[in-house]
Design a protein around this motif. Structure first.
Motif, PDB file in Angstrom:
ATOM      1  N   HIS A 236     -19.221  12.056 -58.525  1.00 40.01           N
ATOM      2  CA  HIS A 236     -20.046  11.608 -57.405  1.00 40.01           C
ATOM      3  C   HIS A 236     -21.501  11.600 -57.865  1.00 40.01           C
ATOM      4  O   HIS A 236     -21.875  12.346 -58.771  1.00 40.01           O
ATOM      5  N   PHE A 237     -22.296  10.776 -57.229  1.00 42.59           N
ATOM      6  CA  PHE A 237     -23.712  10.700 -57.569  1.00 42.59           C
ATOM      7  C   PHE A 237     -24.524  11.615 -56.643  1.00 42.59           C
ATOM      8  O   PHE A 237     -24.223  11.767 -55.461  1.00 42.59           O
ATOM      9  N   ASP A 238     -25.591  12.187 -57.202  1.00 39.88           N
ATOM     10  CA  ASP A 238     -26.583  12.931 -56.427  1.00 39.88           C
ATOM     11  C   ASP A 238     -25.939  13.988 -55.520  1.00 39.88           C
ATOM     12  O   ASP A 238     -26.018  13.912 -54.297  1.00 39.88           O
ATOM     13  N   SER A 284     -31.282  15.116 -54.448  1.00 39.33           N
ATOM     14  CA  SER A 284     -31.107  15.755 -53.139  1.00 39.33           C
ATOM     15  C   SER A 284     -31.050  17.276 -53.205  1.00 39.33           C
ATOM     16  O   SER A 284     -31.659  17.965 -52.390  1.00 39.33           O
ATOM     17  N   LYS A 323     -27.811  10.973 -61.334  1.00 40.70           N
ATOM     18  CA  LYS A 323     -28.113   9.617 -60.879  1.00 40.70           C
ATOM     19  C   LYS A 323     -28.355   9.615 -59.377  1.00 40.70           C
ATOM     20  O   LYS A 323     -27.574  10.164 -58.615  1.00 40.70           O
ATOM     21  N   GLY A 324     -29.468   9.013 -58.975  1.00 49.87           N
ATOM     22  CA  GLY A 324     -29.806   8.961 -57.565  1.00 49.87           C
ATOM     23  C   GLY A 324     -29.049   7.874 -56.823  1.00 49.87           C
ATOM     24  O   GLY A 324     -28.363   7.046 -57.412  1.00 49.87           O
ATOM     25  N   LYS A 325     -29.189   7.893 -55.518  1.00 50.42           N
ATOM     26  CA  LYS A 325     -28.559   6.871 -54.672  1.00 50.42           C
ATOM     27  C   LYS A 325     -29.588   6.040 -53.921  1.00 50.42           C
ATOM     28  O   LYS A 325     -29.343   4.869 -53.624  1.00 50.42           O
ATOM     29  N   VAL A 326     -30.714   6.667 -53.559  1.00 56.89           N
ATOM     30  CA  VAL A 326     -31.715   5.988 -52.730  1.00 56.89           C
ATOM     31  C   VAL A 326     -33.107   6.295 -53.267  1.00 56.89           C
ATOM     32  O   VAL A 326     -33.283   7.185 -54.106  1.00 56.89           O
ATOM     33  N   ARG A 334     -31.556  10.997 -46.328  1.00 65.27           N
ATOM     34  CA  ARG A 334     -30.283  11.465 -46.879  1.00 65.27           C
ATOM     35  C   ARG A 334     -30.254  12.983 -46.974  1.00 65.27           C
ATOM     36  O   ARG A 334     -29.234  13.615 -46.663  1.00 65.27           O
ATOM     37  N   GLN A 378     -36.613   2.512 -57.939  1.00 58.98           N
ATOM     38  CA  GLN A 378     -35.558   3.240 -58.663  1.00 58.98           C
ATOM     39  C   GLN A 378     -36.177   4.187 -59.690  1.00 58.98           C
ATOM     40  O   GLN A 378     -36.894   3.766 -60.593  1.00 58.98           O
ATOM     41  N   TRP A 380     -34.249   6.778 -61.307  1.00 59.90           N
ATOM     42  CA  TRP A 380     -33.243   7.349 -62.198  1.00 59.90           C
ATOM     43  C   TRP A 380     -32.908   6.364 -63.308  1.00 59.90           C
ATOM     44  O   TRP A 380     -33.238   5.186 -63.243  1.00 59.90           O
TER      45      TRP A 380
END
Length: 465
Positions: A236-238, A284, A323-326, A334, A378, A380
């Protein structure tokens, strides 16, 4: 001269600023810069384009002034580099002396994703002493490092105010600007409130030392999955904090508050509480830890928390957690959503019985002011090479050195800290404290743990820090 000059140099050309920093030559332990140091901060109202953005620039200098200065003070060269190696031209040295102007190395910031207001906070030492009549050229460029194209360019005459933010309007390169004089006039007549502008500083006063309190995030879902050998959950990311991670972060908050109550005059605590800035990785789990542990800190209340992309975790090829998502305000949205969801789930399952975690308190800490800084695009990457990590560490330390203030709290990650200590731990200190030094380089700081670090900036060369 003019806008078309940026990105066209074939001799040594677009040299990354961290390469220039490594070769600079400050006198040790000085309070003031002996060369021109520029901090590129941000661009406002950038044109809408496709492609990565960067700021590139160089110094234009009249060759007669250059030669006169050299003749006047033979024992003190204009640059720290040997002879005229810093200056680039297609001409030979004898031809240079006949030319009206010569140009310094082109420097370039790292690239950023396109946005209306990209942020850099990137510092470069041009390795040149100032001479009356110097002109600074800056341009917003797009494309790769090897094939960048100018979008907007500007020029400004020096000397400039030092340690003050300067806003330079940039002109579109499709305008008919054939000479530096044309460009200077166009920039001077532009409306700073409407034009695309780059903000920067010419730095003079330098810090010798800084104190940084590094905090590692609380236990994350990735840490939990590793401990439980549940490898499916690693993909999963972040990852966010677990309930235990939330408790650990609140425990750090209670820890410094208890010391404040019991030993209000404790010198270390007073310095911790007087931190000039609180920085956090935009991942996060780090920002959640920062909010839970430091929302009541005096600096968080007065200045808020600043996100810093260089504090993110080191990204290996399979490291999904780095790795980030937002990006931008969505980061905070988030963070709050995941915190509230995790606590409510735990209460519904009665598995952790987190009754002591007040939802209203969570809502309160999530109202802390956040400066998204250089994470509005972005932030990451898909993989960090060893050289990428070293460069990022140098950029982070440079940011700390040239940032206002002497004391910082930085919330980040274990691999980042291990890399920092591996590359920059003082050999003398390591010899005097071999066991601790080895642990700092090879072991992870405990979740929600804190370590105080003194940074000594005795030269402008990051390898010597």
């Amino acid at each position: 001269v003019g806008p078309g000059r940026i990105g066209k140099d074939k001799v040594g050309g677009n040299k990354p600023s961290h390469k220039l920093r490594k070769k600079s030559n400050f006198p040790s332990l000085t309070d003031e810069a002996s060369t021109i140091i520029i901090q590129i901060q941000k661009v406002e109202r950038a044109p809408k384009i496709k492609g990565m953005l960067a700021i590139e620039g160089y110094i234009e200098r009249e060759s007669e002034a250059l030669m006169a200065h050299s003749m006047r003070d033979r024992q003190r060269p204009v640059r720290s580099n040997r002879d005229l190696n810093l200056f680039l031209s297609h001409a030979t040295l004898s031809q240079k002396q006949k030319m009206k102007t010569v140009d310094s190395h082109v420097f370039r910031t790292p690239r950023r994703q396109p946005s209306a207001n990209p942020v850099w906070n990137y510092t470069v030492d041009l390795q040149m002493e100032f001479i009356e009549g110097d002109i600074l050229h800056l341009a917003l460029t797009k494309g790769s490092e090897k094939d960048s194209k100018p979008i907007a360019a500007g020029a400004i005459e020096m000397p400039l105010e030092t340690d003050e933010v300067i806003c330079l309007p940039l002109c579109q390169v499709n305008k008919r600007l054939h000479t530096t004089k044309d460009l200077l006039k166009e920039c001077k007549n532009s409306d700073k409130n409407k034009a695309c502008c780059v903000s920067f500083k010419i730095l003079k006063n330098l810090k010798k030392r800084s104190r940084v309190y590094f905090v590692r995030h609380g236990e994350s879902k990735w840490n939990q999955a590793r401990r439980e050998k549940n490898y499916r959950k690693l993909i999963h990311f972040d990852h966010v904090l677990t309930i235990d991670g939330i408790r650990q972060s609140l425990g750090l908050s209670k820890f410094w508050k208890d010391i404040l109550e019991q030993k209000p005059d404790d010198a270390e605590l007073r310095r911790f509480l007087s931190a000039d800035r609180i920085l956090s990785s935009p991942l996060s789990r780090a920002l959640q830890t920062c909010l839970l542990a430091l929302a009541d800190h005096p600096t968080a209340k007065s200045r808020g928390i600043t996100l810093c992309r260089d504090l993110r975790e080191v990204k290996s090829l399979g490291g999904f957690d780095a790795k980030g998502k937002v990006y931008g305000p969505a980061i905070m949205e988030r963070v709050e959503l995941k915190l509230m969801k995790k606590i409510k789930e735990a209460r519904a399952n009665n598995s952790s019985s987190p009754e002591e975690i007040d939802l209203k308190m969570i809502e309160k800490v999530c109202k802390t002011k956040i400066d998204y800084n250089d994470t509005n695009t972005q932030w990451w990457v898909f993989k960090d090479s060893k050289s990428d990590v070293k460069t990022r560490l140098e950029d982070f330390l440079s940011y700390i050195r040239y940032c206002d203030g002497d004391t910082f709290i930085c919330v980040g990650h274990s691999m980042f800290l291990k890399a920092l200590f591996t590359h920059f731990l003082s050999p003398k200190w390591a010899d005097e404290n071999p066991e601790v030094a080895q642990n700092l380089k090879t072991e992870k700081l405990t979740n929600a743990g804190c370590v105080a670090v003194d940074l000594a900036f005795e030269t402008s060369n990051p390898d010597a820090w």
